[in-house]
Design a protein around this motif. Structure first.
Motif, short mmCIF file in Angstrom:
data_model
loop_
_atom_site.label_atom_id
_atom_site.label_comp_id
_atom_site.label_asym_id
_atom_site.label_seq_id
_atom_site.Cartn_x
_atom_site.Cartn_y
_atom_site.Cartn_z
N GLY A 35 0.83 -1.19 0.00
CA GLY A 35 0.00 0.00 0.00
C GLY A 35 0.87 1.24 0.00
N GLU A 36 0.27 2.33 -0.40
CA GLU A 36 1.00 3.60 -0.42
C GLU A 36 1.34 4.04 1.00
OE1 GLU A 36 2.00 5.08 -3.24
OE2 GLU A 36 1.09 3.40 -4.30
N LEU A 37 2.20 5.05 1.11
CA LEU A 37 2.49 5.63 2.42
C LEU A 37 1.18 6.06 3.06
CD1 LEU A 37 5.63 7.77 1.58
CD2 LEU A 37 5.56 5.72 2.99
N GLY A 38 0.98 5.70 4.32
CA GLY A 38 -0.21 6.10 5.03
C GLY A 38 -1.43 5.21 4.79
N ALA A 39 -1.26 4.11 4.07
CA ALA A 39 -2.39 3.23 3.75
C ALA A 39 -2.85 2.40 4.94
CB ALA A 39 -2.04 2.30 2.59
N GLY A 40 -1.99 2.26 5.96
CA GLY A 40 -2.38 1.50 7.14
C GLY A 40 -1.58 0.22 7.35
N LYS A 41 -0.46 0.08 6.68
CA LYS A 41 0.36 -1.13 6.81
C LYS A 41 0.86 -1.31 8.24
CE LYS A 41 3.19 0.21 3.60
NZ LYS A 41 2.55 1.48 3.25
N SER A 42 1.39 -0.26 8.84
CA SER A 42 1.91 -0.36 10.21
C SER A 42 0.79 -0.58 11.21
CB SER A 42 2.71 0.89 10.57
OG SER A 42 3.90 0.94 9.78
N THR A 43 -0.36 0.03 10.98
CA THR A 43 -1.51 -0.18 11.86
C THR A 43 -1.94 -1.64 11.80
OG1 THR A 43 -2.28 2.09 11.57
CG2 THR A 43 -3.93 0.47 12.25
N PHE A 44 -1.97 -2.20 10.59
CA PHE A 44 -2.31 -3.61 10.42
C PHE A 44 -1.29 -4.47 11.16
CE2 PHE A 44 -2.13 -7.74 8.53
CZ PHE A 44 -3.45 -8.06 8.31
N ALA A 45 0.00 -4.19 10.98
CA ALA A 45 1.05 -4.98 11.62
C ALA A 45 0.93 -4.93 13.13
CB ALA A 45 2.43 -4.48 11.18
N ARG A 46 0.65 -3.75 13.70
CA ARG A 46 0.48 -3.64 15.16
C ARG A 46 -0.67 -4.51 15.65
NH1 ARG A 46 0.86 1.58 14.16
NH2 ARG A 46 2.95 2.35 14.31
N ALA A 47 -1.79 -4.46 14.96
CA ALA A 47 -2.95 -5.27 15.36
C ALA A 47 -2.63 -6.75 15.23
CB ALA A 47 -4.16 -4.90 14.50
N PHE A 48 -1.92 -7.13 14.19
CA PHE A 48 -1.52 -8.52 13.98
C PHE A 48 -0.63 -8.99 15.14
CE2 PHE A 48 1.05 -11.89 12.12
CZ PHE A 48 0.19 -12.55 11.27
N LEU A 49 0.36 -8.18 15.50
CA LEU A 49 1.28 -8.53 16.57
C LEU A 49 0.58 -8.57 17.93
CD1 LEU A 49 4.32 -6.49 15.28
CD2 LEU A 49 4.25 -8.99 15.56
N ARG A 50 -0.31 -7.63 18.18
CA ARG A 50 -1.08 -7.63 19.43
C ARG A 50 -1.89 -8.92 19.55
NH1 ARG A 50 1.33 -4.25 22.30
NH2 ARG A 50 1.19 -2.07 21.80
N ALA A 51 -2.49 -9.36 18.44
CA ALA A 51 -3.28 -10.59 18.45
C ALA A 51 -2.42 -11.81 18.75
CB ALA A 51 -3.99 -10.76 17.10
N LEU A 52 -1.13 -11.73 18.48
CA LEU A 52 -0.22 -12.83 18.79
C LEU A 52 0.37 -12.72 20.19
CD1 LEU A 52 1.67 -13.21 15.39
CD2 LEU A 52 -0.05 -14.74 16.36
N GLY A 53 -0.06 -11.72 20.95
CA GLY A 53 0.35 -11.61 22.34
C GLY A 53 1.46 -10.63 22.63
N VAL A 54 1.89 -9.85 21.64
CA VAL A 54 2.93 -8.86 21.90
C VAL A 54 2.33 -7.75 22.76
CG1 VAL A 54 4.49 -7.15 20.86
CG2 VAL A 54 4.15 -9.38 19.77
N SER A 55 2.99 -7.46 23.86
CA SER A 55 2.53 -6.36 24.72
C SER A 55 3.64 -5.31 24.74
CB SER A 55 2.23 -6.86 26.13
OG SER A 55 3.38 -7.44 26.70
N GLY A 56 3.33 -4.16 25.28
CA GLY A 56 4.33 -3.11 25.31
C GLY A 56 4.39 -2.38 23.98
N THR A 57 5.47 -1.66 23.79
CA THR A 57 5.65 -0.84 22.60
C THR A 57 5.93 -1.70 21.37
OG1 THR A 57 6.54 0.94 23.94
CG2 THR A 57 6.99 1.05 21.59
N ILE A 58 5.21 -1.41 20.32
CA ILE A 58 5.49 -2.04 19.02
C ILE A 58 6.02 -0.93 18.14
CG2 ILE A 58 4.52 -3.17 17.00
CD1 ILE A 58 2.47 -4.50 18.83
N ARG A 59 7.32 -0.99 17.90
CA ARG A 59 7.98 0.06 17.13
C ARG A 59 7.87 -0.21 15.63
NH1 ARG A 59 11.11 -0.97 21.48
NH2 ARG A 59 12.33 -2.54 20.38
#
Length: 160
Positions: A35-59
């Motif tokens: 996706g283009e810059l700002g399309a939501g790739k990092s937002t998607f990745a954060r939600a994906f990682l949270r669903a796998l149990g990552v807590s704390g800061t996701i850089r």
């Protein structure tokens, strides 16, 4: 190859899709986030990682290029996830310096800007995010299998 399409998703729906996809993720493979810059790739990745149990800061790996995570995955899912942002990669051979090849068979990769690593990494599943300027709060999402592993991943998602 199989695909799923979702239209006019708000941020909560994109995050819910990320959680569903994470719940059926394989132990190893590569999910390309497009996706283009700002399309939501990092937002998607954060939600994906949270669903796998990552807590704390996701850089965001924008400057580090790779951020590793040990995850508390669902049974049979990944134990380690590498989130890569290859936007700043000048040459695909630079991947050698990141040490990611050593983990290719042992980790799940979330890769933004995979096009920067042509010929070096192959996506199993390609997720494209796009939107219209007139509706910045809505995203279209296409998830397409690119390998047999990606086909199996999408089949698990459909069965879920």
């Amino acid at each position: 190859m199989a695909e799923q399409r979702h239209h006019a998703l708000d941020q909560a729906a994109v995050e819910a899709f990320a959680a569903r996809l994470a719940a059926v993720a394989p132990a190893a493979g590569l999910l390309s986030l497009r996706g283009e810059l700002g399309a939501g790739k990092s937002t998607f990745a954060r939600a994906f990682l949270r669903a796998l149990g990552v807590s704390g800061t996701i850089r965001s790996p924008t400057y580090t290029l790779v951020e590793p995570y040990d995850v508390t995955a669902p049974p049979g899912g990944p134990g380690r996830v590498l989130h890569l942002d290859l936007y700043r990669l000048a040459d695909p051979e630079e991947l050698d310096y990141l040490g990611v090849r050593d983990e290719a068979d042992q980790a799940l990769f979330l890769v933004e800007w995979l096009s920067q690593a042509v010929g070096e990494l192959e996506a199993d599943l390609e997720l494209s995010l796009s939107g219209e300027a007139s509706r910045p709060d809505r995203r279209d999402l296409v998830c397409r299998a690119a390998t047999p592993l990606g086909e199996a991943w999408l089949a698990r998602l459909a069965a879920d």
